[in-house]
Design a protein around this motif. Structure first.
Motif, PDB file in Angstrom:
ATOM      1  N   GLY A  13       0.537  -5.129  -7.845  1.00  0.00           N
ATOM      2  CA  GLY A  13       0.629  -5.013  -6.395  1.00  0.00           C
ATOM      3  C   GLY A  13       1.998  -4.570  -5.917  1.00  0.00           C
ATOM      4  O   GLY A  13       2.133  -3.967  -4.845  1.00  0.00           O
ATOM      5  N   LYS A  14       3.034  -4.846  -6.711  1.00  0.00           N
ATOM      6  CA  LYS A  14       4.380  -4.412  -6.332  1.00  0.00           C
ATOM      7  C   LYS A  14       4.647  -2.959  -6.723  1.00  0.00           C
ATOM      8  O   LYS A  14       5.597  -2.357  -6.238  1.00  0.00           O
TER       9      LYS A  14
ATOM     10  N   SER B 103       0.754  -4.309  -0.723  1.00  0.00           N
ATOM     11  CA  SER B 103      -0.436  -3.673  -1.272  1.00  0.00           C
ATOM     12  C   SER B 103      -1.609  -4.646  -1.285  1.00  0.00           C
ATOM     13  O   SER B 103      -1.453  -5.829  -1.572  1.00  0.00           O
TER      14      SER B 103
ATOM     15  N   ILE C 295       1.926  -0.468  -7.157  1.00  0.00           N
ATOM     16  CA  ILE C 295       0.919   0.452  -6.622  1.00  0.00           C
ATOM     17  C   ILE C 295       0.631   0.030  -5.194  1.00  0.00           C
ATOM     18  O   ILE C 295      -0.006  -0.996  -4.947  1.00  0.00           O
ATOM     19  N   ASP C 296       1.103   0.812  -4.255  1.00  0.00           N
ATOM     20  CA  ASP C 296       0.981   0.464  -2.843  1.00  0.00           C
ATOM     21  C   ASP C 296      -0.318   1.031  -2.277  1.00  0.00           C
ATOM     22  O   ASP C 296      -0.450   2.238  -2.099  1.00  0.00           O
ATOM     23  N   LEU C 297      -1.271   0.164  -2.022  1.00  0.00           N
ATOM     24  CA  LEU C 297      -2.539   0.575  -1.427  1.00  0.00           C
ATOM     25  C   LEU C 297      -2.691  -0.116  -0.078  1.00  0.00           C
ATOM     26  O   LEU C 297      -2.550  -1.335   0.015  1.00  0.00           O
TER      27      LEU C 297
ATOM     28  N   THR D 173      -6.575   5.422 -10.448  1.00  0.00           N
ATOM     29  CA  THR D 173      -5.960   4.138 -10.105  1.00  0.00           C
ATOM     30  C   THR D 173      -6.827   2.969 -10.553  1.00  0.00           C
ATOM     31  O   THR D 173      -6.312   1.940 -11.011  1.00  0.00           O
TER      32      THR D 173
END
Length: 461
Positions: A211-212, A148, A214-216, A434
């Motif tokens: 970041g682990k 992410s 919420i995958d953006l 988000t």
């Protein structure tokens, strides 16, 4: 706009109710009804201005003043930063620096390296300018290593935020130090000591956690290295680092000259002084850097002038929406300030009888939530507690702790009435929900941890 011609007659309760309703309607329009954020912000700003009793003949000027003042500080920085980012990305410069960072720190410590670099850049450079300059590096690292974009973006963005709100020479802590009679040198020293662990706990560790979960994907807003005008021979990492340091050096020189002029160490009335200070202002420093990058990353590497011009032009289109939405966020915050909501809250909070350092944090926090601007919240709250501090017989370190508590409150809970909320959300291409779950939460923890450390300093002083 001249708001001196009218007096707000609504009480604190109705004003707070209007502000709460405005924020709720704004979230409903954007999240549920999927109205474009720019349109929603303008419409809610207009409705809020009328609801709070701003005279009809002053409503439009109130809106445009809030919009224009935000664009004055953001549009040039975002536009120039996007141009610089485009050149770095397409030339392969961002990748060269990325490769050097990964070789030096290793893949697992890449977010740490980006965050530390941002802390250093964030000392003299403002939040929004620093972020747009670092974005191509952040995006390049994320593309190279995968995962992410938040894993790499939040530690860097948080670093700029922490430095901007706590550490002089940024305007908020300088203004608060001046109002409370704090020693700016002491404030700077303790602010740095506070900023580093605050960033590590709230931005680096939280950024890795978020970041682990919420995958953006990495946004293509600054282009990619696979575009039509791809690089031929990438510049060296040292060249790229030099380009990124150029605005930093110019801005730092501006700060040093201004400080020396005020202290009387040099003649601030000389013509050369004003010229050098102007050259070190953030927009001019970025403009100079873009021109240097046009040669170093463009024409010197065999790209024709028409190609460089096309690259720079292509950088502006994707960021137009960011600029307009950020300006509209400033418009909304400007309406809340002009309506007297902040003043009403100030009057209600000053008589609570809390310890000075707690009152400083609470007042700054509530003002931040109510009207959006961290700098306005910090300076307004400092003015409110000034009589208590000046007449309270506090030691120099205790006053520094109060300044830092004010700064902590001013960064807490940044949300939809803060232009920085929209800047970060749109650059990372997050929806509002988000952004609230990531940026707003991180800003709140930056405030809470900073207040805890400031309180500890106050107790041991």
């Amino acid at each position: 706009m001249n708001t001196d011609e009218w007096t707000q007659t609504l009480g604190t309760g109705p004003l707070l109710g209007i502000a709460a309703c405005a924020i709720a309607v704004l979230l409903l329009l954007i999240i549920t009804l999927r109205v474009h954020a720019f349109l929603a912000l303008v419409a809610v700003s207009l409705a809020t201005a009328f609801a709070t009793g701003i005279p009809a003949d002053q409503v439009i000027s109130t809106l445009t003043d809030g919009f224009g003042s935000t664009l004055a500080s953001v549009a040039l920085l975002v536009g120039l930063g996007a141009m610089l980012g485009r050149l770095l990305e397409v030339s392969g410069g961002a990748r060269s620096l990325t490769d050097a960072l990964i070789r030096r720190f290793g893949e697992k410590r890449a977010p740490l390296a980006l965050g530390v670099a941002s802390l250093l850049f964030g000392f003299p450079i403002f939040f929004d300018a620093g972020l747009v300059v670092m974005l191509p590096i952040i995006f390049s690292v994320a593309r190279r290593l995968g995962g992410s974009v938040l894993l790499y973006g939040l530690p860097a963005a948080g670093a700029f935020s922490v430095m901007h709100v706590y550490v002089p020479p940024h305007p908020g802590p300088v203004a608060a130090s001046t109002l409370l009679g704090a020693d700016v040198g002491l404030v700077t020293a303790f602010a740095v000591l506070l900023a580093v662990p605050t960033w590590y706990l709230t931005s680096y560790l939280y950024g890795r956690w978020a970041g682990k979960r919420i995958d953006l994907p990495v946004p293509a807003i600054l282009g990619t290295e696979d575009d039509e005008d791809t690089r031929t021979e990438p510049p060296g990492a040292g060249t790229v680092a030099g380009l990124l340091l150029l605005p930093l050096v110019l801005i730092f020189a501006n700060t040093g000259l201004t400080t020396a002029g005020k202290a009387g160490w040099i003649n601030s009335d000389a013509g050369w002084f004003d010229v050098l200070v102007a050259l070190g202002s953030t927009p001019v420093a970025l403009l100079i850097t873009v021109f240097v990058a046009m040669y170093v990353l463009g024409t010197r590497r065999g790209r024709g002038k028409d190609v460089v011009e096309r690259l720079l032009d292509s950088a502006l289109g994707p960021v137009c929406a960011i600029i307009l939405i950020t300006g509209a966020g400033g418009m909304f915050g400007g309406v809340l300030r002009a309506s007297g909501i902040g003043d009403a809250l100030s009057d209600a909070l000053t008589g609570l009888g809390l310890p000075v350092i707690v009152a400083a944090y609470v007042i700054a926090t509530v003002l931040r939530i109510a009207q959006g601007s961290a700098t306005v919240a910090l300076t307004t709250a400092a003015g409110l507690v000034q009589p208590l501090v000046i007449g309270g017989g506090f030691g120099s370190v205790e006053v520094v702790a109060i300044v830092l508590a004010l700064a902590a409150g001013s960064v807490t809970a940044g949300h939809v009435n803060d232009s920085g909320f929209w800047l970060v959300g749109r650059f990372f291409q997050m929806d509002v929900k988000t952004t609230l779950k990531t940026w707003t939460v991180m800003q709140t923890t930056i405030g809470l941890v900073g207040f805890a450390l400031a309180s500890a300093l106050y107790l041991v002083a």
